[in-house]
Design an enzyme around this catalytic site. Structure first.
Site, mmCIF file in Angstrom:
data_model
loop_
_atom_site.group_PDB
_atom_site.id
_atom_site.type_symbol
_atom_site.label_atom_id
_atom_site.label_comp_id
_atom_site.label_asym_id
_atom_site.label_seq_id
_atom_site.Cartn_x
_atom_site.Cartn_y
_atom_site.Cartn_z
ATOM 1 N N SER A 45 1.028 -1.236 -0.096
ATOM 2 C CA SER A 45 0.053 0.015 0.040
ATOM 3 C C SER A 45 0.691 1.048 -0.060
ATOM 4 O O SER A 45 0.786 2.264 -0.863
ATOM 5 C CB SER A 45 -0.929 0.048 1.437
ATOM 6 O OG SER A 45 -1.872 -0.888 1.026
ATOM 7 N N GLU A 46 1.881 1.234 0.682
ATOM 8 C CA GLU A 46 2.937 2.363 0.871
ATOM 9 C C GLU A 46 4.327 1.969 1.282
ATOM 10 O O GLU A 46 4.383 1.032 2.077
ATOM 11 C CB GLU A 46 2.254 3.524 1.919
ATOM 12 C CG GLU A 46 1.696 4.810 1.447
ATOM 13 C CD GLU A 46 0.539 4.575 1.107
ATOM 14 O OE1 GLU A 46 -0.111 5.047 0.238
ATOM 15 O OE2 GLU A 46 -0.542 3.609 1.847
ATOM 16 N N THR A 47 5.143 2.730 0.691
ATOM 17 C CA THR A 47 6.532 2.778 1.264
ATOM 18 C C THR A 47 6.937 4.165 1.749
ATOM 19 O O THR A 47 6.789 5.033 0.964
ATOM 20 C CB THR A 47 7.571 2.405 0.100
ATOM 21 O OG1 THR A 47 7.107 1.081 -0.315
ATOM 22 C CG2 THR A 47 8.880 2.361 0.575
#
Length: 270
Positions: A45-47
């Site tokens: 979903s996110e880094t």
């Protein structure tokens, strides 16, 4: 160039629950195109990318597999978890990003991490986009909006759980995402989050949207402390507290992976 990377499941007390985020801490900021390429390769979903400013203070940026994100709560929790793990003397850190300003993060004694965010309370709208109505299998009772998303409000938790969404329709709402929400049974409120224009079909747990959900439900339920659940397949719990124009979100996190990635040094110069 070798970069250390950690993957953490956020807003959960058990591995393989909540929402996964990768965390990369470097001494200097990486090239934007490289950060986006790494986030796409990670396909989470996110880094989150962090750069130290001074002791206990870090600049943070968040990238989905598609684009840079202005504000991400679960990757902030994951980042704080990594910082506290790597620096046992830290009981508090400050993370800073242009869209949300300074975020004070506290390590609590009960295993929770507390994040202090601005409130982004949604406001009711009258002109509801056709793509929103067409993109949700159940018509909402009310629609609101803030700088991040449309809020589709329902009467029951059951409606939120069984609702289906059309990715192609909701993509038309870009750059806005869509959160669906209702009063809960075990929890004060439940939600699900769809973001096809910015990251994927359904996000497992979305901390940032609770800076809008918590103030909304606080007003409706006349409570300043609320327990929330994001009813995705993985699921996630959040404890929310309203203090004036601030929202405190508390959550747990579980470590999954530590390792390193290798990228061509030239990639950071292009």
């Amino acid at each position: 160039m070798k970069l250390n990377i950690d993957v953490v499941d956020a807003f959960t007390s058990t591995q393989f629950g909540g929402n996964s985020a990768a965390v990369i801490i470097t001494n200097t900021c990486l090239n934007e195109s490289l950060m986006e390429a790494i986030a796409a390769e990670n396909n989470l979903s996110e880094t989150a990318f962090l750069v130290p400013v001074e002791t206990g203070v870090y600049d943070i940026r968040w990238f989905s597999p598609l684009t840079e994100i202005a504000f991400c709560g679960h990757a902030t929790l994951a980042s704080a978890f990594v910082l506290f793990s790597q620096n046992p003397t830290f009981q508090q850190v400050t993370l800073s990003a242009p869209a949300v300003g300074s975020m004070l993060i506290n390590k609590l004694d009960n295993g929770y991490i507390e994040m202090d965010f601005p409130s982004f309370t949604p406001e009711a709208i009258q002109d509801i986009p056709e793509a929103l109505i067409a993109g949700l299998s159940i018509k909402p009772q009310q629609v609101l909006k803030n700088q991040q998303a449309y809020f589709a409000v329902y009467n029951t938790e059951h409606e939120v759980r069984i609702l289906e969404q059309s990715t192609e329709q909701l993509k038309q709402l870009a750059p806005f995402d869509v959160v669906v929400t209702a009063p809960g049974k075990k929890y004060d409120f439940v939600s699900r989050y769809f973001w096809p224009a910015n990251g994927g079909d359904e996000d497992p747990v979305t901390g940032s949207i609770h800076t809008g959900l918590a103030p909304y439900w606080s007003q409706r339920l006349n409570k300043t402390e609320l327990k929330a659940y994001q009813a995705s397949k993985r699921g996630g719990e959040l404890l929310c507290e309203i203090e004036g124009e601030r929202v405190k979100l508390r959550g747990q996190a579980v470590h999954y992976l530590s390792g390193s990635i290798t990228v061509d040094e030239k990639q950071n110069l292009s």
